[in-house]
Write a protein that holds these residues in place. Structure first.
Motif: not given
Ligand code: ADP
Length: 397
Positions: A26-29, A41-43, A69-71, A78-80
């Motif tokens: 879903l995401a990588l960073g 930080l790079t996402q 960054a993820l939320i 993602i929401k939380d």
């Protein structure tokens, strides 16, 4: 379930959030320069790229920022944080204690600290990463996945060094091997592509990147690998010398009046293809210097590298009594057709015949041998994060 995979280095941190329903990332960073000036930080998530340039004093700050960054409402995925079912941590050294992944508890933390002696540059950063995650997500399970675990199946003849035996029993001096998750991933994938049970196969996996290692996998188990007590052993790498006459170290320490730290730095950071070529540790730069500028030392560095890989392939085929497939992976293995061609030339006696046109491939899982080649040759992009996520999910279920 979504699993966060964390790979903590001494001043950097890589992460991926993986949806285990379909194993989609879903995401990588990447977080760089932790504890230094200019931390960043790079996402990446689908078409979105999110960069945060902010001071990070330590890994706790870095992980805090990763979770933010993820939320994030604009760039997050993602929401939380309750959506994260578990965190899988890549741990470099598990010593002889761990032949598989484990859920992190107090005893595991104690053992990881003990293993730090064996991997002083890596394990302390991995421990900091676990502690930082635990502080920020106290009720989320943490799993440790070891680079060394896959190689714990090696027999004594492969892992005992011809040194006084007490150095093994009292000091833990033995071959451990590294890149285990990568060798496991690509060997499983090769068996799948061959439509065979891995338990019936003899495979040689070549993880060729900045750090490189080669493994002999018989019946699904690592029985020999080129890296050793540390990642310094084996083939020449980007900046590491690989296996050399150990007496050279004593000789140059005396001749050049080097301290242990200086000689360690010389072998780990100034040798390998960088040392030979004097150009770079990056194979792209060396290939350019050799092929476009006719630089002799750059060509020599490439030739020495492929020669050493070939020697390992030959010896591992001898150790296993044959080979059903040779697999190339990691930055160089996946992306340099010329390197693969050089390594495979002359391996026809093992039944491995490269198809030069199929070999013109980069970063895709494909078979690159001729139709009538008895031994298969594959390019298989590695996915260490996915192995970590799969192990994590399996343990917490
Ligand atoms: P690590 O994870 O050990 O840092 P990687 O597996 O990412 O390393 O591999 C990095 C190496 O792969 C570098 O030396 C780089 O030059 C080489 N590499 C990446 N892409 C190419 C390419 N297209 N051609 C040749 N070499 C490449």
């Amino acid at each position: 379930m979504k699993i966060l995979v964390i790979n903590c280095g001494s001043s950097s941190l890589k992460y991926q959030l993986i949806n285990m329903e379909n194993e989609e990332c879903l995401a990588l960073g990447l977080v760089e320069r932790i504890g230094m000036e200019g931390s960043k930080l790079t996402q990446k998530a689908k078409d979105d790229k999110y960069i945060i340039e902010e001071a990070m004093r330590d890994h706790t700050d870095a992980i805090k920022l990763v979770l933010e960054a993820l939320i994030d409402c604009d760039h997050g995925v993602i929401k939380d944080l309750t959506e994260i079912g578990a965190v899988g941590h890549r741990i470099v050294h598990g010593g002889e204690k761990y032949a598989g992944s484990v859920i992190v508890n107090d005893e595991v933390m104690k053992n990881l600290k003990e293993c730090s002696k064996l991997a002083p540059l890596h394990n302390p950063a991995n421990i900091i990463g676990i502690n930082a995650c635990k502080a920020l997500m106290p009720s989320t399970p943490m799993v440790a996945v070891f680079d060394t675990a896959f190689h714990q199946t090696m027999p004594e003849v492969a892992y005992i060094y011809p040194l006084p035996y007490e150095l093994y029993t009292k000091n833990g001096v033995r071959k451990y091997g590294f890149h285990g998750t990568s060798h496991k991933y690509v060997s499983d994938k090769a068996a799948e592509m061959m439509g065979k049970d891995i338990k019936d196969l003899k495979l040689i996996t070549c993880h060729l990147g900045n750090g490189s290692s080669i493994t002999a996998i018989k019946n699904g188990e690592s029985i020999e690998t080129s890296m050793g007590f540390t990642p310094l052993e084996g083939i020449a790498m980007g900046t590491r010398c690989g296996s050399i006459d150990p007496a050279i170290i004593i000789y140059i320490m005396q001749e050049l009046n080097l301290t242990v730290y200086e000689v360690n730095d010389l072998m780990n950071k100034k040798s390998g293809v960088l040392g030979i070529s004097g150009v770079s540790s990056d194979f792209r730069d060396i290939e350019k210097a050799a092929w476009e500028d006719g630089n002799h030392r750059a060509q020599l560095a490439l030739d020495i590298f492929t020669y050493k890989v070939k020697k390992f392939i030959g010896s591992y085929a001898a150790v296993m009594g044959g080979v059903d497939a040779i697999i190339f992976t990691a930055g160089l293995g996946e992306n340099s057709p010329e390197t693969r061609e050089d390594i495979c030339s002359g391996l026809e006696f093992l039944g491995a015949v490269l198809d030069k046109s199929k070999n013109k491939v980069r970063g895709k899982a494909v078979e690159i041998n001729t139709e009538d080649s008895k031994t298969k040759i594959f390019v298989i992009p590695t996915n260490e994060e996915l192995v970590i996520a799969r192990d994590t999910q399996a343990l917490i279920k």
